[in-house]
Design a protein around this motif. Structure first.
Motif, PDB file in Angstrom:
ATOM      1  N   LYS A  38      36.253 -14.772 -22.733  1.00 30.59           N
ATOM      2  CA  LYS A  38      37.629 -14.887 -23.187  1.00 30.59           C
ATOM      3  C   LYS A  38      37.750 -15.721 -24.465  1.00 30.59           C
ATOM      4  CE  LYS A  38      39.870 -14.319 -18.677  1.00 30.59           C
ATOM      5  NZ  LYS A  38      40.711 -14.963 -17.632  1.00 30.59           N
ATOM      6  N   GLN A  39      36.642 -16.356 -24.866  1.00 25.02           N
ATOM      7  CA  GLN A  39      36.683 -17.134 -26.100  1.00 25.02           C
ATOM      8  C   GLN A  39      36.778 -16.201 -27.307  1.00 25.02           C
ATOM      9  OE1 GLN A  39      34.120 -20.719 -26.385  1.00 25.02           O
ATOM     10  NE2 GLN A  39      33.208 -20.001 -24.453  1.00 25.02           N
ATOM     11  N   THR A  40      37.045 -16.789 -28.458  1.00 30.11           N
ATOM     12  CA  THR A  40      37.137 -15.988 -29.674  1.00 30.11           C
ATOM     13  C   THR A  40      35.746 -15.549 -30.118  1.00 30.11           C
ATOM     14  OG1 THR A  40      36.906 -17.869 -31.171  1.00 30.11           O
ATOM     15  CG2 THR A  40      39.137 -17.337 -30.396  1.00 30.11           C
ATOM     16  N   ALA A  41      35.699 -14.542 -30.979  1.00 34.15           N
ATOM     17  CA  ALA A  41      34.427 -14.061 -31.503  1.00 34.15           C
ATOM     18  C   ALA A  41      33.699 -15.175 -32.255  1.00 34.15           C
ATOM     19  CB  ALA A  41      34.654 -12.864 -32.420  1.00 34.15           C
ATOM     20  N   ALA A  42      34.437 -15.993 -32.988  1.00 30.76           N
ATOM     21  CA  ALA A  42      33.823 -17.094 -33.731  1.00 30.76           C
ATOM     22  C   ALA A  42      33.205 -18.115 -32.791  1.00 30.76           C
ATOM     23  CB  ALA A  42      34.860 -17.762 -34.623  1.00 30.76           C
ATOM     24  N   GLN A  43      33.873 -18.419 -31.698  1.00 27.93           N
ATOM     25  CA  GLN A  43      33.347 -19.384 -30.730  1.00 27.93           C
ATOM     26  C   GLN A  43      32.094 -18.834 -30.048  1.00 27.93           C
ATOM     27  OE1 GLN A  43      37.047 -19.754 -28.510  1.00 27.93           O
ATOM     28  NE2 GLN A  43      37.281 -21.891 -29.186  1.00 27.93           N
ATOM     29  N   ILE A  44      32.135 -17.563 -29.695  1.00 27.63           N
ATOM     30  CA  ILE A  44      30.979 -16.931 -29.053  1.00 27.63           C
ATOM     31  C   ILE A  44      29.795 -16.908 -30.012  1.00 27.63           C
ATOM     32  CG2 ILE A  44      30.083 -14.755 -28.123  1.00 27.63           C
ATOM     33  CD1 ILE A  44      32.918 -14.206 -27.073  1.00 27.63           C
ATOM     34  N   SER A  45      30.075 -16.583 -31.272  1.00 24.12           N
ATOM     35  CA  SER A  45      29.027 -16.524 -32.282  1.00 24.12           C
ATOM     36  C   SER A  45      28.370 -17.881 -32.461  1.00 24.12           C
ATOM     37  CB  SER A  45      29.615 -16.050 -33.610  1.00 24.12           C
ATOM     38  OG  SER A  45      28.636 -16.013 -34.611  1.00 24.12           O
ATOM     39  N   GLU A  46      29.158 -18.925 -32.521  1.00 26.79           N
ATOM     40  CA  GLU A  46      28.607 -20.261 -32.704  1.00 26.79           C
ATOM     41  C   GLU A  46      27.795 -20.691 -31.489  1.00 26.79           C
ATOM     42  OE1 GLU A  46      27.297 -23.573 -34.272  1.00 26.79           O
ATOM     43  OE2 GLU A  46      28.393 -21.994 -35.338  1.00 26.79           O
ATOM     44  N   ALA A  47      28.226 -20.313 -30.288  1.00 28.11           N
ATOM     45  CA  ALA A  47      27.508 -20.672 -29.068  1.00 28.11           C
ATOM     46  C   ALA A  47      26.140 -20.011 -29.026  1.00 28.11           C
ATOM     47  CB  ALA A  47      28.325 -20.263 -27.842  1.00 28.11           C
ATOM     48  N   VAL A  48      26.071 -18.732 -29.373  1.00 24.55           N
ATOM     49  CA  VAL A  48      24.777 -18.039 -29.346  1.00 24.55           C
ATOM     50  C   VAL A  48      23.875 -18.549 -30.448  1.00 24.55           C
ATOM     51  CG1 VAL A  48      25.423 -16.065 -30.797  1.00 24.55           C
ATOM     52  CG2 VAL A  48      23.651 -15.810 -29.078  1.00 24.55           C
ATOM     53  N   ARG A 161      29.094 -14.032 -38.811  1.00 23.32           N
ATOM     54  CA  ARG A 161      29.628 -13.391 -37.615  1.00 23.32           C
ATOM     55  C   ARG A 161      30.982 -13.956 -37.201  1.00 23.32           C
ATOM     56  NH1 ARG A 161      27.165  -9.502 -34.920  1.00 23.32           N
ATOM     57  NH2 ARG A 161      25.078  -8.941 -35.599  1.00 23.32           N
ATOM     58  N   THR A 162      31.486 -14.893 -37.995  1.00 26.54           N
ATOM     59  CA  THR A 162      32.865 -15.312 -37.756  1.00 26.54           C
ATOM     60  C   THR A 162      33.801 -14.160 -38.083  1.00 26.54           C
ATOM     61  OG1 THR A 162      33.084 -16.193 -39.998  1.00 26.54           O
ATOM     62  CG2 THR A 162      32.326 -17.715 -38.288  1.00 26.54           C
ATOM     63  N   LEU A 163      33.283 -13.182 -38.829  1.00 24.63           N
ATOM     64  CA  LEU A 163      34.073 -11.996 -39.152  1.00 24.63           C
ATOM     65  C   LEU A 163      33.909 -10.907 -38.105  1.00 24.63           C
ATOM     66  CD1 LEU A 163      33.311 -11.777 -42.985  1.00 24.63           C
ATOM     67  CD2 LEU A 163      35.246 -12.884 -41.851  1.00 24.63           C
ATOM     68  N   ALA A 164      33.071 -11.193 -37.100  1.00 24.74           N
ATOM     69  CA  ALA A 164      32.836 -10.203 -36.052  1.00 24.74           C
ATOM     70  C   ALA A 164      34.059 -10.067 -35.158  1.00 24.74           C
ATOM     71  CB  ALA A 164      31.627 -10.616 -35.221  1.00 24.74           C
ATOM     72  N   THR A 165      34.125  -8.946 -34.492  1.00 19.85           N
ATOM     73  CA  THR A 165      35.190  -8.730 -33.517  1.00 19.85           C
ATOM     74  C   THR A 165      34.589  -8.687 -32.126  1.00 19.85           C
ATOM     75  OG1 THR A 165      34.998  -6.323 -33.732  1.00 19.85           O
ATOM     76  CG2 THR A 165      36.600  -7.450 -35.151  1.00 19.85           C
ATOM     77  N   ALA A 179      30.224  -8.350 -25.855  1.00 20.37           N
ATOM     78  CA  ALA A 179      29.814  -7.752 -27.125  1.00 20.37           C
ATOM     79  C   ALA A 179      30.488  -8.414 -28.319  1.00 20.37           C
ATOM     80  CB  ALA A 179      30.136  -6.263 -27.129  1.00 20.37           C
ATOM     81  N   LEU A 180      29.707  -8.551 -29.395  1.00 16.03           N
ATOM     82  CA  LEU A 180      30.232  -8.950 -30.700  1.00 16.03           C
ATOM     83  C   LEU A 180      29.916  -7.818 -31.661  1.00 16.03           C
ATOM     84  CD1 LEU A 180      29.162 -12.695 -31.139  1.00 16.03           C
ATOM     85  CD2 LEU A 180      31.484 -11.811 -30.812  1.00 16.03           C
ATOM     86  N   ASN A 181      30.945  -7.235 -32.260  1.00 16.00           N
ATOM     87  CA  ASN A 181      30.758  -6.123 -33.183  1.00 16.00           C
ATOM     88  C   ASN A 181      30.924  -6.615 -34.619  1.00 16.00           C
ATOM     89  OD1 ASN A 181      30.593  -4.170 -31.011  1.00 16.00           O
ATOM     90  ND2 ASN A 181      32.803  -4.453 -30.781  1.00 16.00           N
ATOM     91  N   THR A 190      25.976  -4.435 -33.046  1.00 17.27           N
ATOM     92  CA  THR A 190      26.611  -5.057 -31.888  1.00 17.27           C
ATOM     93  C   THR A 190      25.627  -5.991 -31.214  1.00 17.27           C
ATOM     94  OG1 THR A 190      28.061  -3.160 -31.471  1.00 17.27           O
ATOM     95  CG2 THR A 190      27.695  -4.677 -29.641  1.00 17.27           C
ATOM     96  N   LEU A 191      26.042  -7.224 -31.002  1.00 19.73           N
ATOM     97  CA  LEU A 191      25.270  -8.191 -30.229  1.00 19.73           C
ATOM     98  C   LEU A 191      25.864  -8.259 -28.830  1.00 19.73           C
ATOM     99  CD1 LEU A 191      24.747 -11.423 -32.398  1.00 19.73           C
ATOM    100  CD2 LEU A 191      23.008  -9.792 -31.693  1.00 19.73           C
ATOM    101  N   TRP A 192      25.013  -8.159 -27.816  1.00 20.41           N
ATOM    102  CA  TRP A 192      25.435  -8.405 -26.444  1.00 20.41           C
ATOM    103  C   TRP A 192      24.906  -9.784 -26.076  1.00 20.41           C
ATOM    104  CZ3 TRP A 192      28.802  -5.489 -23.724  1.00 20.41           C
ATOM    105  CH2 TRP A 192      29.063  -4.196 -24.200  1.00 20.41           C
ATOM    106  N   VAL A 193      25.813 -10.695 -25.762  1.00 23.63           N
ATOM    107  CA  VAL A 193      25.476 -12.097 -25.502  1.00 23.63           C
ATOM    108  C   VAL A 193      25.737 -12.430 -24.047  1.00 23.63           C
ATOM    109  CG1 VAL A 193      25.987 -14.476 -26.152  1.00 23.63           C
ATOM    110  CG2 VAL A 193      26.129 -12.661 -27.873  1.00 23.63           C
ATOM    111  N   SER A 194      24.797 -13.098 -23.407  1.00 16.57           N
ATOM    112  CA  SER A 194      24.958 -13.449 -21.997  1.00 16.57           C
ATOM    113  C   SER A 194      26.144 -14.395 -21.823  1.00 16.57           C
ATOM    114  CB  SER A 194      23.689 -14.104 -21.453  1.00 16.57           C
ATOM    115  OG  SER A 194      23.388 -15.295 -22.156  1.00 16.57           O
ATOM    116  N   THR A 195      26.965 -14.104 -20.831  1.00 18.42           N
ATOM    117  CA  THR A 195      28.146 -14.941 -20.596  1.00 18.42           C
ATOM    118  C   THR A 195      27.787 -16.248 -19.910  1.00 18.42           C
ATOM    119  OG1 THR A 195      28.593 -13.795 -18.497  1.00 18.42           O
ATOM    120  CG2 THR A 195      29.678 -12.942 -20.477  1.00 18.42           C
TER     121      THR A 195
END
Length: 244
Positions: A38-48, A161-165, A179-181, A190-195
């Motif tokens: 449920k986090q934003t794409a930018a937050q997910i990107s930074e976490a991975v 990837r802050t521009l990713a959706t 997914a991050l597109n 597309t990156l699939w990142v473990s939750t």
């Protein structure tokens, strides 16, 4: 065999083959429901990006339009695996501090030749190598980039990837992932990142190159056993001898 051909033959083992087939126990996608998803794409990107930086080893299996491979890499600079180019043949690959080793069948080596001159050199070399492992230095243009985990990992998380959706959430090979597109310079991926933490890449796809990258076995020991010297043809030593 010319330096160009040697370098091509070695690099072809892994370069451009960071891909896995899209098979596995994937489930139907749905709107993200996990707290991480449920986090934003930018937050997910930074976490991975953060969690991938500490990876000590990883295994990659897969296919592209050019090859299929299986390779395990460790942060000490070692790797081991195999590659099957679509042009034919198969090769085993090992790399450690002592050098790069490739053991390919005749079809593999012949598939590395693109000109008549190269094909002649390959046929001559096959008689000399006689089924042995072919060793080359890790420096001087022979390095297999994907055998260098410390260089490889940043490639996966590079780019803005802050521009990713953010896309859907689903199980990828049994791992719940979101997914991050992205579309960078016209290349869609597309990156699939473990939750679940640590948040690591489970799969990466690039439709334009028919590539699907799946990563697994994070931080598991990678066992490297270099070939018996009696089974090795050392290119550097042979070239030095010729030059003397």
């Amino acid at each position: 065999m010319s330096r160009t051909l040697r370098a091509t033959a070695l690099s072809a083992a892994l370069l451009g083959a960071l891909a896995l087939s899209g098979c596995g126990s994937d489930t139907a996608a749905h709107t993200p429901t996990s707290a991480f998803g449920k986090q934003t794409a930018a937050q997910i990107s930074e976490a991975v990006r953060s969690d991938m930086s500490g990876v000590r080893s990883v295994t990659i299996d897969g296919t592209t339009k050019d090859a299929r491979l299986h390779v395990s890499l460790a942060d000490d600079g070692t790797c081991t695996g195999s590659v099957e180019p679509t042009s034919g043949g198969k090769a085993q690959v090992i790399e450690d501090a002592s050098g790069s080793y490739v053991h390919g069948d005749a079809a593999y080596w012949r598939g590395q030749a693109s000109t008549d001159a190269d094909r002649t050199r390959v046929e001559r070399a096959l008689k000399v190598w006689d089924g042995r492992w072919v060793k080359s230095p890790r420096s001087g243009g022979y390095l297999l980039l994907q055998c260098d985990l410390k260089s490889f990992l940043p490639l996966l998380t590079s780019g803005d990837r802050t521009l990713a959706t953010k896309g859907d959430e689903r199980k990828v090979d049994g791992v719940e992932a979101v997914a991050l597109n992205a579309d960078q310079a016209g290349v869609k991926s597309t990156l699939w990142v473990s939750t679940d933490a640590p948040h690591r890449i489970v799969r990466l796809t690039e439709p334009s190159s028919d590539a699907v990258y799946t990563l697994s076995h994070y931080d598991q020991p990678v066992s490297i056993q270099t070939p018996d010297p009696a089974e090795v043809y050392d290119l550097a030593a042979a070239n030095k001898k010729k030059a003397e």
